[in-house]
Design an enzyme around this catalytic site. Structure first.
Site, mmCIF file in Angstrom:
data_model
loop_
_atom_site.group_PDB
_atom_site.id
_atom_site.type_symbol
_atom_site.label_atom_id
_atom_site.label_comp_id
_atom_site.label_asym_id
_atom_site.label_seq_id
_atom_site.Cartn_x
_atom_site.Cartn_y
_atom_site.Cartn_z
ATOM 1 N N SER A 190 7.396 23.023 9.646
ATOM 2 C CA SER A 190 8.202 22.341 8.641
ATOM 3 C C SER A 190 8.172 22.960 7.257
ATOM 4 C CB SER A 190 7.758 20.877 8.541
ATOM 5 O OG SER A 190 6.426 20.809 8.082
ATOM 6 N N SER A 191 7.561 24.081 7.056
ATOM 7 C CA SER A 191 7.590 24.752 5.752
ATOM 8 C C SER A 191 7.233 23.829 4.596
ATOM 9 C CB SER A 191 8.982 25.352 5.507
ATOM 10 O OG SER A 191 9.308 26.293 6.480
ATOM 11 N N CYS A 192 6.337 22.884 4.810
ATOM 12 C CA CYS A 192 5.941 22.009 3.717
ATOM 13 C C CYS A 192 4.712 22.594 3.033
ATOM 14 C CB CYS A 192 5.694 20.590 4.225
ATOM 15 S SG CYS A 192 4.438 20.484 5.506
ATOM 16 N N GLY A 193 4.051 21.783 2.198
ATOM 17 C CA GLY A 193 3.051 22.350 1.307
ATOM 18 C C GLY A 193 1.690 22.571 1.912
ATOM 19 N N VAL A 194 1.593 23.200 3.060
ATOM 20 C CA VAL A 194 0.298 23.525 3.631
ATOM 21 C C VAL A 194 0.066 25.014 3.490
ATOM 22 C CG1 VAL A 194 0.365 21.633 5.266
ATOM 23 C CG2 VAL A 194 1.212 23.844 5.957
#
Length: 259
Positions: free
Chosen positions: A100-104
């Site tokens: 998901s290309s989120c902030g990890v």
């Protein structure tokens, strides 16, 4: 070769500078709800067609261990019911960030893939001539792209270059999920003796899906991202980008490509 009727829709367009108004075909994009046990677990925007394959490929990539997919009992449109006897909703929430290309951080994403995808073990060797021919062979099977210019594609090839499956979709990850889902239904997983070819660039999530499917060679017309290269090296996948005009850039595991 004509595009499937569900993959393209007619719209009005004004062509400039001439100002001519006429009908044109564009790629169809609609939501697909994926359910497990009657409960929605994901919604993806996709091109209709091969929806069961798409749902299975998605669930396999997320480590959900599906056994099959079918239309839901209520026959709701744009919905697929996946059979996954060991489904754990909490496990799904933990795994979603891998695609998901989120902030990890990249390290966390790599570790998450390692849980579901062991290093690819395959002695498959391919020639540069074979690798460089795959995008054109895939292009010949892209009927919906020929009609609309708006679809990505994934092809699964044998070690001899035979095209086993080709799937198109507005989402590059969906096209790959459809191919993996079909391979699962046909009992071909892991894909230790096969080659995957995609029509666009190479993102982290595409390498992730190839790793889960156990495919040793991933070929693309476009460029890879930094995390895609890192993941391919970590999982032992030969990553070939910019495959065109008889050449290729091999970013990882170059020993598999014979010149």
């Amino acid at each position: 070769m004509e595009a499937p009727p569900y993959s393209a829709a007619a719209v009005d367009v004004v062509r400039l500078p001439g100002g001519v108004s006429e009908r044109d075909l564009v790629a169809v994009e609609e939501p697909l709800e994926i359910r497990i046990g009657g409960s929605p677990v994901a919604v993806t925007m996709r091109t209709p067609g091969h929806d069961e394959e798409l749902a299975l490929g998605f669930c396999l990539s997320e480590g959900l261990k599906p056994s099959g997919a079918r239309l839901p009992d209520d026959l709701a449109a744009n919905t697929v019911e996946v059979d996954a006897p060991d489904f754990d909703a909490a496990r799904l929430q933990r795994s979603f960030y891998t695609t998901s290309s989120c902030g990890v951080c990249g390290k966390g994403a790599l570790e998450a893939v390692a849980v579901e995808a062991p290093p690819v073990e395959s002695k498959l060797l391919v020639t540069l001539g074979l690798v460089s021919s795959l995008p054109d062979r895939l292009r010949e099977a892209q009927a919906a792209f020929a009609a609309t210019g708006g679809l990505h594609a994934t092809g699964l090839f044998t070690a001899d270059g035979e095209l086993l499956y080709a799937r198109e979709d507005v989402g590059r990850h969906n096209a790959l999920d459809k191919v993996i889902g079909r391979a699962f239904l046909d009992g071909r997983l892991p894909l230790a003796d096969s080659i995957l070819c995609v029509s666009g660039r190479l993102s982290f999530e595409l390498v992730q899906k190839a790793a889960v499917a156990g495919c040793p060679v991933l070929v693309a017309v476009g460029a890879p991202s930094s995390l895609a290269v890192t993941l391919a090296a970590d999982r032992g996948i030969t990553l070939c980008g910019f495959v065109r005009g008889g050449g290729a850039n091999v970013y990882t595991e170059a020993w598999r490509v014979e010149r």
